[in-house]
Scaffold this active site. Structure first.
Site, short mmCIF file in Angstrom:
data_model
loop_
_atom_site.label_atom_id
_atom_site.label_comp_id
_atom_site.label_asym_id
_atom_site.label_seq_id
_atom_site.Cartn_x
_atom_site.Cartn_y
_atom_site.Cartn_z
N THR A 72 43.51 17.92 -6.29
CA THR A 72 43.88 19.03 -7.47
C THR A 72 43.13 18.35 -8.18
O THR A 72 42.26 17.63 -8.63
CB THR A 72 45.34 18.65 -7.86
OG1 THR A 72 45.45 17.08 -8.11
CG2 THR A 72 46.37 18.70 -6.78
N VAL A 95 42.82 7.97 -7.55
CA VAL A 95 42.66 8.32 -8.96
C VAL A 95 41.22 9.29 -9.29
O VAL A 95 40.87 8.80 -8.44
CB VAL A 95 42.99 6.54 -9.79
CG1 VAL A 95 42.74 7.78 -11.62
CG2 VAL A 95 44.42 6.89 -9.16
N LYS A 96 41.60 10.22 -9.67
CA LYS A 96 40.25 11.32 -9.57
C LYS A 96 40.05 11.11 -10.97
O LYS A 96 40.73 10.72 -12.25
CB LYS A 96 40.94 12.74 -9.47
CG LYS A 96 39.75 13.84 -8.93
CD LYS A 96 40.14 14.43 -8.26
CE LYS A 96 38.73 15.44 -8.26
NZ LYS A 96 39.44 17.12 -8.00
N VAL A 97 38.73 10.50 -11.12
CA VAL A 97 37.74 10.03 -12.37
C VAL A 97 36.42 10.57 -12.97
O VAL A 97 35.58 10.77 -11.78
CB VAL A 97 38.20 8.78 -11.98
CG1 VAL A 97 37.18 8.05 -13.48
CG2 VAL A 97 39.03 7.74 -12.32
N ALA A 134 44.71 12.85 -7.23
CA ALA A 134 45.22 13.04 -8.65
C ALA A 134 44.90 12.90 -9.90
O ALA A 134 43.93 11.97 -10.30
CB ALA A 134 47.09 12.34 -8.72
#
Ligand code: E4P
Length: 216
Positions: A27, A86-88, A60
């Protein structure tokens, strides 16, 4: 190659999951906003729902852009479910945060990758996944899949462990070319996944078989 679906739409996630070939979901803030997900509580609840639906990694994305903000937010996201990644974003503080997450056993997806140099930095920081944006590179008149090839070659030569997650997929041909180029994962809109099913000769052949079956 793993298949992720690139959406926050629950009906589409469910349809792809029902095919039995789904390995995860990605997402981003634009996709979440498109589904009308607003506020921390709703965001957390939506990620929980997706994690309950799909048995695989669920990306996310953090909204912060400082090291402290990204780490704080990432810890909260990772606490939602063990499958959360965890999307960074690929920025200086993002790289520092990815190193922190990697040292603390939290999976990451480094997003907004547009060059091999960025892919090298993200791998050095220990990103679980790195997301080159194929379609947006194509939109600029370049060839996004060439970047996948280049990164795959560098990672193989150097032994980098990050998985190449081809993102910003626009059509079935992108998926085929990314598979050929060495992507470990493709995250795709539902219509690109379903597009892989289609061939006119399959339709013509099936119509003929069904017709002849009546004579059996
Ligand atoms: C997924 O991780 C990316 O955020 C997404 O694929 C971007 O796609 P777009 O270029 O179609 O917005």
């Amino acid at each position: 190659m793993k298949f992720f679906i690139d959406t926050a739409n629950l009906a589409q996630i469910s349809e792809a999951n029902d095919l039995g070939i789904l390995d995860g979901v990605t997402t981003n803030p634009s996709l979440m906003a498109k589904e009308g997900i607003k506020g921390e509580e709703a965001i957390v609840a939506h990620y929980k729902t997706i994690c309950d639906m799909v048995d695989g990694d669920i990306s996310a994305e953090v909204l912060g852009v400082t090291f402290e903000g990204i780490v704080e937010e990432g810890k909260k996201l990772a606490a939602i479910h063990p499958n959360i990644v965890v999307k960074v974003p690929m920025i200086k503080d993002g790289i520092k945060a990815i190193k922190w997450f990697s040292d603390n056993g939290i999976k990451t997806n480094c997003t907004l990758i547009f060059s091999a140099g960025q892919a090298i930095l993200a791998a050095k920081a220990g990103a679980t996944y790195i997301s080159p944006f194929i379609g947006r590179i194509d939109d600029g008149g370049w060839d996004g899949v060439q970047l996948i090839e280049q990164i795959a070659q560098i990672y193989a030569v150097q032994g980098f462990k990050s998985q190449i997650l081809a993102a910003s997929i626009r059509n079935p041909n992108h998926i085929i070319r990314c598979a050929e180029a060495g992507a470990n994962v493709c995250t795709c809109p539902l219509d690109s996944i379903l597009g892989l099913l289609k061939h006119p000769l399959t339709d013509i052949g099936l119509a003929k078989f069904l017709e002849d079956a009546k004579k059996m």
